[in-house]
Write a protein that holds these residues in place. Structure first.
Motif, PDB file in Angstrom:
ATOM      1  N   THR A   1      41.246  14.507  38.661  1.00  0.00           N
ATOM      2  CA  THR A   1      40.892  14.911  40.027  1.00  0.00           C
ATOM      3  C   THR A   1      41.631  16.169  40.471  1.00  0.00           C
ATOM      4  OG1 THR A   1      42.574  13.372  40.814  1.00  0.00           O
ATOM      5  CG2 THR A   1      40.300  12.582  40.816  1.00  0.00           C
TER       6      THR A   1
ATOM      7  N   GLU B   1      55.322  20.253  31.439  1.00  0.00           N
ATOM      8  CA  GLU B   1      56.543  19.448  31.556  1.00  0.00           C
ATOM      9  C   GLU B   1      56.768  18.591  30.309  1.00  0.00           C
ATOM     10  OE1 GLU B   1      54.016  19.727  33.726  1.00  0.00           O
ATOM     11  OE2 GLU B   1      54.758  19.940  35.788  1.00  0.00           O
TER      12      GLU B   1
ATOM     13  N   GLY C   1      47.085  23.544  41.676  1.00  0.00           N
ATOM     14  CA  GLY C   1      47.673  22.437  42.425  1.00  0.00           C
ATOM     15  C   GLY C   1      48.922  22.899  43.179  1.00  0.00           C
TER      16      GLY C   1
ATOM     17  N   ASP D   1      47.555  26.129  29.262  1.00  0.00           N
ATOM     18  CA  ASP D   1      48.219  27.093  30.134  1.00  0.00           C
ATOM     19  C   ASP D   1      47.728  28.490  29.728  1.00  0.00           C
ATOM     20  OD1 ASP D   1      49.952  27.860  32.096  1.00  0.00           O
ATOM     21  OD2 ASP D   1      51.703  26.847  31.252  1.00  0.00           O
TER      22      ASP D   1
ATOM     23  N   ARG E   1      45.920   9.864  40.392  1.00  0.00           N
ATOM     24  CA  ARG E   1      47.021   9.124  41.013  1.00  0.00           C
ATOM     25  C   ARG E   1      46.474   8.247  42.131  1.00  0.00           C
ATOM     26  NH1 ARG E   1      51.653  12.738  43.282  1.00  0.00           N
ATOM     27  NH2 ARG E   1      49.760  13.742  44.050  1.00  0.00           N
ATOM     28  N   SER E   2      45.722   8.853  43.074  1.00  0.00           N
ATOM     29  CA  SER E   2      45.248   8.059  44.207  1.00  0.00           C
ATOM     30  C   SER E   2      43.885   8.482  44.749  1.00  0.00           C
ATOM     31  CB  SER E   2      46.283   8.131  45.334  1.00  0.00           C
ATOM     32  OG  SER E   2      46.460   9.476  45.708  1.00  0.00           O
ATOM     33  N   ASN E   3      43.367   9.605  44.305  1.00  0.00           N
ATOM     34  CA  ASN E   3      42.106  10.104  44.866  1.00  0.00           C
ATOM     35  C   ASN E   3      40.903   9.349  44.273  1.00  0.00           C
ATOM     36  OD1 ASN E   3      39.915  11.520  45.789  1.00  0.00           O
ATOM     37  ND2 ASN E   3      40.682  13.541  45.178  1.00  0.00           N
TER      38      ASN E   3
ATOM     39  N   SER F   1      43.293  20.276  39.811  1.00  0.00           N
ATOM     40  CA  SER F   1      42.726  21.611  39.573  1.00  0.00           C
ATOM     41  C   SER F   1      42.271  21.771  38.117  1.00  0.00           C
ATOM     42  CB  SER F   1      43.790  22.649  39.964  1.00  0.00           C
ATOM     43  OG  SER F   1      43.547  23.872  39.380  1.00  0.00           O
ATOM     44  N   ILE F   2      43.129  21.459  37.172  1.00  0.00           N
ATOM     45  CA  ILE F   2      42.744  21.585  35.755  1.00  0.00           C
ATOM     46  C   ILE F   2      41.721  20.506  35.401  1.00  0.00           C
ATOM     47  CG2 ILE F   2      43.589  21.370  33.358  1.00  0.00           C
ATOM     48  CD1 ILE F   2      44.534  23.944  34.607  1.00  0.00           C
TER      49      ILE F   2
HETATM   50  P1  NDP Z   1      46.992  19.044  40.582  1.00  0.00           P
HETATM   51  O1  NDP Z   1      48.056  18.667  41.532  1.00  0.00           O
HETATM   52  O2  NDP Z   1      45.839  19.839  41.079  1.00  0.00           O
HETATM   53  O3  NDP Z   1      46.403  17.731  39.878  1.00  0.00           O
HETATM   54  C1  NDP Z   1      47.230  16.762  39.306  1.00  0.00           C
HETATM   55  C2  NDP Z   1      46.403  15.614  38.766  1.00  0.00           C
HETATM   56  O4  NDP Z   1      47.251  14.592  38.258  1.00  0.00           O
HETATM   57  C3  NDP Z   1      45.546  14.914  39.806  1.00  0.00           C
HETATM   58  O5  NDP Z   1      44.428  14.329  39.153  1.00  0.00           O
HETATM   59  C4  NDP Z   1      46.473  13.824  40.331  1.00  0.00           C
HETATM   60  O6  NDP Z   1      45.769  12.744  40.930  1.00  0.00           O
HETATM   61  C5  NDP Z   1      47.141  13.390  39.039  1.00  0.00           C
HETATM   62  N1  NDP Z   1      48.517  12.899  39.202  1.00  0.00           N
HETATM   63  C6  NDP Z   1      49.494  13.446  39.939  1.00  0.00           C
HETATM   64  N2  NDP Z   1      50.645  12.751  39.819  1.00  0.00           N
HETATM   65  C7  NDP Z   1      50.387  11.729  38.976  1.00  0.00           C
HETATM   66  C8  NDP Z   1      51.147  10.645  38.481  1.00  0.00           C
HETATM   67  N3  NDP Z   1      52.430  10.466  38.829  1.00  0.00           N
HETATM   68  N4  NDP Z   1      50.562   9.782  37.595  1.00  0.00           N
HETATM   69  C9  NDP Z   1      49.268   9.955  37.238  1.00  0.00           C
HETATM   70  N5  NDP Z   1      48.490  10.948  37.700  1.00  0.00           N
HETATM   71  C10 NDP Z   1      49.037  11.828  38.552  1.00  0.00           C
HETATM   72  O7  NDP Z   1      47.716  19.797  39.368  1.00  0.00           O
HETATM   73  P2  NDP Z   1      47.167  20.978  38.462  1.00  0.00           P
HETATM   74  O8  NDP Z   1      45.830  20.627  37.915  1.00  0.00           O
HETATM   75  O9  NDP Z   1      47.357  22.269  39.139  1.00  0.00           O
HETATM   76  O10 NDP Z   1      48.238  20.955  37.278  1.00  0.00           O
HETATM   77  C11 NDP Z   1      48.253  19.936  36.284  1.00  0.00           C
HETATM   78  C12 NDP Z   1      49.182  20.376  35.154  1.00  0.00           C
HETATM   79  O11 NDP Z   1      48.642  21.563  34.575  1.00  0.00           O
HETATM   80  C13 NDP Z   1      50.598  20.730  35.624  1.00  0.00           C
HETATM   81  O12 NDP Z   1      51.510  20.362  34.644  1.00  0.00           O
HETATM   82  C14 NDP Z   1      50.561  22.261  35.755  1.00  0.00           C
HETATM   83  O13 NDP Z   1      51.809  22.857  35.546  1.00  0.00           O
HETATM   84  C15 NDP Z   1      49.603  22.613  34.621  1.00  0.00           C
HETATM   85  N6  NDP Z   1      48.912  23.884  34.802  1.00  0.00           N
HETATM   86  C16 NDP Z   1      48.075  24.075  35.861  1.00  0.00           C
HETATM   87  C17 NDP Z   1      47.410  25.272  36.039  1.00  0.00           C
HETATM   88  C18 NDP Z   1      46.426  25.460  37.143  1.00  0.00           C
HETATM   89  O14 NDP Z   1      45.745  26.490  37.177  1.00  0.00           O
HETATM   90  N7  NDP Z   1      46.266  24.526  38.035  1.00  0.00           N
HETATM   91  C19 NDP Z   1      47.620  26.398  35.122  1.00  0.00           C
HETATM   92  C20 NDP Z   1      48.460  26.076  33.997  1.00  0.00           C
HETATM   93  C21 NDP Z   1      49.096  24.865  33.864  1.00  0.00           C
HETATM   94  P3  NDP Z   1      45.388  12.769  42.531  1.00  0.00           P
HETATM   95  O15 NDP Z   1      44.329  13.809  42.680  1.00  0.00           O
HETATM   96  O16 NDP Z   1      44.893  11.400  42.797  1.00  0.00           O
HETATM   97  O17 NDP Z   1      46.664  13.105  43.250  1.00  0.00           O
END
Ligand code: NDP
Ligand code: MG
Length: 383
Positions: free
Chosen positions: A14, A127, A207, A151, A39-41, A16-17
């Motif tokens: 749910t 991470e 995100g 990335d 996580r919760s969406n 950005s990626i």
């Molecule tokens: P977002 O915050 O947009 O999305 C995170 C996703 O993970 C959501 O689906 C969220 O669910 C879920 N989530 C969050 N916390 C938990 C948890 N504790 N347990 C299980 N699921 C969880 O993040 P991004 O997509 O921006 O980034 C994701 C990863 O990709 C990160 O490590 C970031 O560094 C990396 N990245 C991102 C880029 C980007 O363009 N966005 C570019 C390069 C790397 P919910 O929606 O329900 O909260």
């Protein structure tokens, strides 16, 4: 072109990626979705489950999982929850690739288990390698699985390395950074930065956590450590490149520099990780080089954005220090977003945690998880 079927599990579908990964799955019939997680969406997760018909979805939040179970009662989709549910999603039979798009260290354990189960990893969750790079890369080798970077910078480096048969030919990695929204500012101008200011990124739509990390250059620091594990060298130079056109480059022993260029669009690195070694057509967002008068490259201002220096310190120290860097930042960004810590306080908290917590060489997974807790408790304790 008839493509071999690809079966994926998307952790963090749910986000950005995650949503951009599903855009690619939507465009390509041969990409099948076996598991999804959030996580919760649950509102979006339900829609995704109905569209992609995975066998399993995981919701980290247990009460939300119960709600989703009721909503999906008319479908055969299995709903699981919590940490074990995320591991189940990561290891689901039938999937060959796991897209790790959760945020924070929560990506580490499911990735370790997925690698043990023989899944290739399309890795967005940096991470994982920052904290457990030595464990994950060793397991990947033992289990003959690929770790394909999502990335954008690391994908660019990976693309630039196609055709390089001997890693000893790499002289150094040139890792580009946009510089974030506060480029050109000095420390005293950053004292009163609010979460709203920090959430405005000039080139990328990401995100919240990674957007704040981009503004402090913590994200670039994490990427330096990620690159170390993906490409096996600590010789990494960060260049501020405001236009985000050159996504990174490799300098070889004969001084050749090979880079990958493109519009700032995460769909390309995501798609390449899913279709590698093939390239498939992509609609829209072609790079128009004529639209850019200049492509510029500058040294980062490590006096103002001192978290980058701390990241290189953590890289040099190795062991548990990259985990301390990462986890202190996770806690500090959380506090900043809740108005409990100043903007400069984020990097200061990392610095304090790194000087407080003793290093452990070759940390085990348990050491990493314990240190994650300790570093977060330390930073939350500053509230
Ligand atoms: P977002 O915050 O947009 O999305 C995170 C996703 O993970 C959501 O689906 C969220 O669910 C879920 N989530 C969050 N916390 C938990 C948890 N504790 N347990 C299980 N699921 C969880 O993040 P991004 O997509 O921006 O980034 C994701 C990863 O990709 C990160 O490590 C970031 O560094 C990396 N990245 C991102 C880029 C980007 O363009 N966005 C570019 C390069 C790397 P919910 O929606 O329900 O909260
Ligand atoms: Mg990046």
């Amino acid at each position: 072109m008839i493509m071999e079927e690809k079966h994926i599990s998307v952790l963090g579908s749910t986000g950005s990626i995650g949503t951009q990964t599903l855009e690619i799955a939507r465009a390509y019939e041969h990409i099948k979705v076996r598991a999804l997680s959030a996580r919760s969406n649950i509102r979006l997760l339900e829609a995704q489950a109905r569209e992609f018909s995975p066998e399993l979805v995981c919701v980290a939040d247990e009460s939300k999982a119960a709600e989703l179970k009721v909503k999906l009662a008319d479908t055969p989709v299995k709903v699981v929850s919590g940490k074990n549910g995320l591991i189940e999603a990561a290891c689901i039979g039938g999937a060959d690739t796991v897209v790790t798009a959760v945020v924070g260290i929560s990506g580490l354990e499911p990735t370790v288990e997925a690698v043990k189960a023989g899944k290739n990893i399309a890795l967005a969750n940096k991470e994982t390698l920052v904290t457990g790079g030595h464990i994950v890369t060793k397991l990947a080798e033992e289990n003959n699985v690929k770790i394909l970077p999502v990335d954008s910078e690391h994908s660019a480096i990976f693309q630039s390395l196609q055709g390089c048969r001997d890693k000893r030919e790499i002289k150094r990695i040139l890792l580009t950074a946009s510089g974030g929204p506060f480029f050109g500012k000095k420390r005293d101008e950053l004292k009163n930065i609010t979460p709203r200011d920090a959430l405005k990124h000039p080139n990328w739509d990401m995100g919240a956590k990674v957007t704040v990390d981009s503004s402090t250059l913590v994200n670039k620091g994490l990427e330096v450590m990620e690159a170390r594990w993906l490409f096996g060298t600590k010789n990494i130079k960060v260049l501020v490149h405001r236009q985000s056109v050159v996504h990174s480059a490799v300098e070889f022993c004969d001084n050749a520099v090979i880079a990958q260029l493109g519009a700032p669009d995460m769909r390309l690195p995501i798609q390449y990780a899913l279709t590698y070694p093939e390239r498939l057509p992509m609609k829209g967002n072609e790079l128009d080089l004529f639209a850019y008068r200049d492509l510029t490259f500058e040294e980062p201002d490590t006096e103002t954005f001192f978290a980058l220096t701390l990241a290189f310190d953590a890289l040099g120290a190795g062991g548990i220090m990259p985990t301390v860097f990462n986890s202190a930042d996770e806690a500090a960004v959380d506090m900043f977003m809740r108005g409990k810590l100043s903007y400069l306080g984020i990097s200061e908290a990392i610095e304090k945690a790194m000087s407080k917590i003793k290093n452990i060489e070759e940390p085990s997974l348990e050491d990493i998880l314990e240190t994650d807790k300790a570093a977060k408790e330390f930073v939350f304790g500053m509230e």
